[in-house]
Design an enzyme around this catalytic site. Structure first.
Site, mmCIF file in Angstrom:
data_model
loop_
_atom_site.group_PDB
_atom_site.id
_atom_site.type_symbol
_atom_site.label_atom_id
_atom_site.label_comp_id
_atom_site.label_asym_id
_atom_site.label_seq_id
_atom_site.Cartn_x
_atom_site.Cartn_y
_atom_site.Cartn_z
ATOM 1 C CE1 TYR A 138 -3.274 -2.548 0.241
ATOM 2 C CE2 TYR A 138 -4.305 -0.341 1.101
ATOM 3 C CZ TYR A 138 -4.361 -1.630 0.710
ATOM 4 O OH TYR A 138 -5.880 -2.544 0.780
ATOM 5 C CE LYS A 189 1.946 -18.021 -2.789
ATOM 6 N NZ LYS A 189 0.654 -19.227 -2.945
ATOM 7 C CG ASP A 221 -2.234 -19.954 -1.358
ATOM 8 O OD1 ASP A 221 -1.574 -20.121 0.088
ATOM 9 O OD2 ASP A 221 -2.036 -20.883 -2.810
ATOM 10 C CG ASP A 245 -7.903 -4.560 1.152
ATOM 11 O OD1 ASP A 245 -9.692 -4.104 2.033
ATOM 12 O OD2 ASP A 245 -7.940 -4.481 0.274
ATOM 13 C CG ASP A 249 -13.960 -6.838 2.101
ATOM 14 O OD1 ASP A 249 -13.799 -6.271 2.767
ATOM 15 O OD2 ASP A 249 -13.680 -6.422 1.314
HETATM 16 C C1 IPM Z 1 -10.929 -1.211 3.527
HETATM 17 C C2 IPM Z 1 -10.569 -0.903 1.960
HETATM 18 C C3 IPM Z 1 -9.538 0.177 1.825
HETATM 19 C C4 IPM Z 1 -8.136 0.096 1.705
HETATM 20 C C5 IPM Z 1 -9.908 0.965 1.183
HETATM 21 C C6 IPM Z 1 -11.461 2.047 0.679
HETATM 22 C C7 IPM Z 1 -8.396 2.443 0.560
HETATM 23 O O1 IPM Z 1 -11.156 -1.841 1.671
HETATM 24 O O2 IPM Z 1 -10.301 -0.414 4.990
HETATM 25 O O3 IPM Z 1 -10.604 -2.147 3.999
HETATM 26 O O4 IPM Z 1 -7.981 -0.628 0.670
HETATM 27 O O5 IPM Z 1 -7.313 -0.587 3.178
HETATM 28 MG MG MG Z 2 -10.773 -3.446 1.569
#
Ligand code: IPM
Ligand code: MG
Length: 354
Positions: A138, A189, A221, A245, A249
């Site tokens: 990042y 990884k 993975d 990240d 999710d």
């Molecule tokens: C998160 C989001 C952010 C990230 C984006 C919006 C920059 O996906 O907080 O997980 O990638 O960190």
């Molecule tokens: Mg995210």
């Protein structure tokens, strides 16, 4: 205590308003704090031409905790990268050195059926993803686009972690595990990436200071697969920025609603930024349809981690559980037999419960 509220974009303002109404209830019971509101993201760009306006950053640096709604929206897709809403979020994380991102994934018994997963797979799930938030690909330099020697465009980013960055997030991971089931699974990884080889070495070194915590390692993975197959094997998942990240999710979806999940991003002074895991959901903004519970639960995390008021945090969490147990649902978690209500009503019910 000084709290900065950053509503942001999309559904951000409406869900932050509900959390602030809950905070008012908490204040009425004697908790003292001062709340200031400032723009960030697209709202920051519109007010000051900058997704992280100078004034907002200054106020953030002088605050004890920050409550953020969400940033982003299709309106801003064409802007150059440095003006895009996401940059406001990335910069505030970096400027305040909020390196430790806690993303719990908890399945509420009341919402078990809302998960797309088999109930037996996720019932009672309670895991914590600890994501490093200020390093990795990042922020690594160099990055950019250039013309290579064959005359074509190429894009490049740098994945990078220093020893000290790995050590400090690993320590947080072991400390969190001590308050939970005492298990850390470090995800990397290391079969491919040099960054990950170092990650694994340093995490293993740090583990020596925490002999009571069980440490395992897993490739990312495989971790993605295990999260779906048998998520209850995990207690704390410790990982870097990009893997965290993606996995967070995925873990969110195990719970049935991303609309329920709070997060905390902390620095070494315990100053934190608290925000729901979900995004700005521009398609349902200002329609009284968003679920405010992730933001309300983020406020609970704020009280627990930045105000050391776990008692008040538990009060809020119990109020949320009670409202769910009473059968009230926002659209994202609607279930047969339950009453579907809007953003405002959900906030009011939590306040009433408090
Ligand atoms: C998160 C989001 C952010 C990230 C984006 C919006 C920059 O996906 O907080 O997980 O990638 O960190
Ligand atoms: Mg995210």
């Amino acid at each position: 205590m000084k709290i900065l509220a950053l509503p942001g974009d999309g559904i951000g303002p409406e869900i932050v308003n509900q959390a602030l109404a809950v905070l008012d209830k908490i204040r009425a019971s004697g908790f003292e704090c001062k709340v200031v509101k400032m723009p960030i993201g697209g709202a920051g760009y519109e007010a000051f031409g900058d997704p992280l306006p100078e004034k907002t950053l200054e106020e953030a640096k002088g605050s004890d905790a920050i409550l953020l709604g969400a940033v982003g929206g299709p309106k801003y897709d064409e802007l150059p990268r440095h003006q895009r809403p996401e940059q406001g979020l990335l910069r505030i994380r970096k400027e305040l050195e909020l390196f430790a991102n806690l993303r719990p994934a908890v399945v509420y018994q009341e919402l078990l059926k809302a998960s797309a997963m088999r109930s037996s797979t996720v019932e009672g799930l309670d895991l914590m993803i600890l994501r490093e938030l200020t390093g990795d690909i990042y922020f690594g330099q160099p990055r950019g686009q250039r013309i290579n020697n064959r005359g074509e465009r190429e894009g490049f980013d740098t994945m990078m972690y220093s020893e000290s960055e790995i050590r400090r997030i690993a320590r947080v991971g072991f400390q969190i595990a001590r308050k939970r089931a005492c298990k850390v699974c470090s995800v990397d990884k290391a079969n491919v990436l040099d960054t990950s080889i170092l990650w694994r070495e340093v995490v293993t070194e740090v583990a020596k200071d925490y002999p009571d915590v069980e440490l395992t390692h897993m490739y990312v993975d495989n971790a993605a697969m295990q999260l779906v197959q048998n998520p209850k094997q995990f207690d704390v998942i410790l990982t870097g920025n990009i893997f965290g990240d993606i996995l967070s999710d995925q873990a969110a979806m195990l719970t049935g609603s991303i609309g329920m999940l709070p997060s905390a991003s902390l620095n070494k002074e315990g100053v934190g930024l608290f925000e729901p895991v979900h995004g700005s959901a521009p398609d349902i903004a200002q329609r009284d349809r968003a679920n405010p519970l992730a933001t309300i639960l983020s406020l609970a995390m704020l009280l627990r981690y930045s105000a050391s008021r776990g008692d008040l945090a538990s009060k809020i969490e119990n109020a949320v559980k009670k409202v769910l147990a009473d059968g009230y649902r926002t659209l994202d978690i609607k279930q047969e037999g339950a009453e579907v209500i809007g953003t405002n009503r959900m906030g009011e019910l939590v306040c009433a419960e408090l």
